[in-house]
Design a protein around this motif. Sequence first.
Motif, PDB file in Angstrom:
ATOM      1  N   THR A   1       0.847  -1.191   0.000  1.00 32.04           N
ATOM      2  CA  THR A   1       0.000   0.000   0.000  1.00 32.04           C
ATOM      3  C   THR A   1       0.880   1.237   0.000  1.00 32.04           C
ATOM      4  O   THR A   1       2.057   1.173   0.364  1.00 32.04           O
ATOM      5  CB  THR A   1      -0.901   0.042   1.252  1.00 32.04           C
ATOM      6  OG1 THR A   1      -0.072  -0.012   2.405  1.00 32.04           O
ATOM      7  CG2 THR A   1      -1.889  -1.102   1.267  1.00 32.04           C
ATOM      8  N   LYS A   2       0.287   2.362  -0.399  1.00 33.75           N
ATOM      9  CA  LYS A   2       1.037   3.602  -0.410  1.00 33.75           C
ATOM     10  C   LYS A   2       1.303   4.090   1.013  1.00 33.75           C
ATOM     11  O   LYS A   2       2.375   4.613   1.301  1.00 33.75           O
ATOM     12  CB  LYS A   2       0.255   4.654  -1.203  1.00 33.75           C
ATOM     13  CG  LYS A   2       1.060   5.885  -1.529  1.00 33.75           C
ATOM     14  CD  LYS A   2       0.360   6.760  -2.542  1.00 33.75           C
ATOM     15  CE  LYS A   2       1.213   7.962  -2.895  1.00 33.75           C
ATOM     16  NZ  LYS A   2       0.535   8.838  -3.861  1.00 33.75           N
ATOM     17  N   PHE A   3       0.291   3.914   1.899  1.00 33.02           N
ATOM     18  CA  PHE A   3       0.441   4.324   3.295  1.00 33.02           C
ATOM     19  C   PHE A   3       0.060   3.158   4.208  1.00 33.02           C
ATOM     20  O   PHE A   3      -0.796   2.365   3.880  1.00 33.02           O
ATOM     21  CB  PHE A   3      -0.439   5.540   3.598  1.00 33.02           C
ATOM     22  CG  PHE A   3      -0.091   6.741   2.767  1.00 33.02           C
ATOM     23  CD1 PHE A   3       1.060   7.471   3.021  1.00 33.02           C
ATOM     24  CD2 PHE A   3      -0.896   7.118   1.705  1.00 33.02           C
ATOM     25  CE1 PHE A   3       1.394   8.571   2.248  1.00 33.02           C
ATOM     26  CE2 PHE A   3      -0.569   8.213   0.921  1.00 33.02           C
ATOM     27  CZ  PHE A   3       0.585   8.936   1.187  1.00 33.02           C
ATOM     28  N   ARG A   4       0.695   3.113   5.382  1.00 32.79           N
ATOM     29  CA  ARG A   4       0.498   2.012   6.321  1.00 32.79           C
ATOM     30  C   ARG A   4      -0.830   2.105   7.055  1.00 32.79           C
ATOM     31  O   ARG A   4      -1.442   1.090   7.366  1.00 32.79           O
ATOM     32  CB  ARG A   4       1.643   2.046   7.338  1.00 32.79           C
ATOM     33  CG  ARG A   4       2.236   0.695   7.667  1.00 32.79           C
ATOM     34  CD  ARG A   4       3.566   0.855   8.371  1.00 32.79           C
ATOM     35  NE  ARG A   4       3.466   1.500   9.674  1.00 32.79           N
ATOM     36  CZ  ARG A   4       3.167   0.873  10.796  1.00 32.79           C
ATOM     37  NH1 ARG A   4       2.902  -0.426  10.777  1.00 32.79           N
ATOM     38  NH2 ARG A   4       3.115   1.519  11.930  1.00 32.79           N
ATOM     39  N   LYS A   5      -1.255   3.340   7.372  1.00 35.91           N
ATOM     40  CA  LYS A   5      -2.476   3.550   8.153  1.00 35.91           C
ATOM     41  C   LYS A   5      -3.414   4.485   7.403  1.00 35.91           C
ATOM     42  O   LYS A   5      -2.959   5.362   6.668  1.00 35.91           O
ATOM     43  CB  LYS A   5      -2.129   4.156   9.519  1.00 35.91           C
ATOM     44  CG  LYS A   5      -1.246   3.256  10.361  1.00 35.91           C
ATOM     45  CD  LYS A   5      -0.773   3.973  11.602  1.00 35.91           C
ATOM     46  CE  LYS A   5       0.162   3.101  12.418  1.00 35.91           C
ATOM     47  NZ  LYS A   5       0.702   3.810  13.581  1.00 35.91           N
ATOM     48  N   GLN A   6      -4.730   4.290   7.617  1.00 35.36           N
ATOM     49  CA  GLN A   6      -5.728   5.137   6.964  1.00 35.36           C
ATOM     50  C   GLN A   6      -6.686   5.697   7.991  1.00 35.36           C
ATOM     51  O   GLN A   6      -6.868   5.114   9.064  1.00 35.36           O
ATOM     52  CB  GLN A   6      -6.549   4.305   5.967  1.00 35.36           C
ATOM     53  CG  GLN A   6      -5.971   4.223   4.575  1.00 35.36           C
ATOM     54  CD  GLN A   6      -6.915   3.514   3.627  1.00 35.36           C
ATOM     55  OE1 GLN A   6      -8.124   3.576   3.775  1.00 35.36           O
ATOM     56  NE2 GLN A   6      -6.354   2.826   2.658  1.00 35.36           N
TER      57      GLN A   6
END
Length: 144
Positions: free
Chosen positions: A7-12
């Motif tokens: 994913t582009k970022f670990r957290k959303q």
Amino acid sequence: MLSPKRTKFRKQFKGRIKGDSKGGTALNFGAYGLKAMEPDRITARQIEAARRAISRHMKRAGRLWIRIFPDVPVTQKPNEVRMGKGKGAPEFWAARVAPGRIMFEIDGVSHEIAKGAFERAAAKLPIKTKVIVRLGEPTGEVTK
């Protein structure tokens, strides 16, 4: 267990599921489908449990398509941890499902088997669902 390769970022952010589904509301592959009637997050474990229930009921006959994918990381802080100190670590993956979204599709089985399979799958999911049938398919009902 299903999860994205990267994913582009670990957290959303949590976000909100508002309105009806933007796409994925029509049967594209199978003759029968399981449609979501409520908004919610469906976890990867729930998708897998529903998939197993469907394939066991169909006795591996016919074909199954899963139309949702868990791409949202859900974070949780450990038990008995004080407030603050940042966001928790990703615990599991979930799919955001809006009303009208078709989650599973089946083809190559009778109406009774498809209906039974979807009823078993619906018991594994946290939302209200509806079995839908492609136009022109036999539904098993006797007309007089």
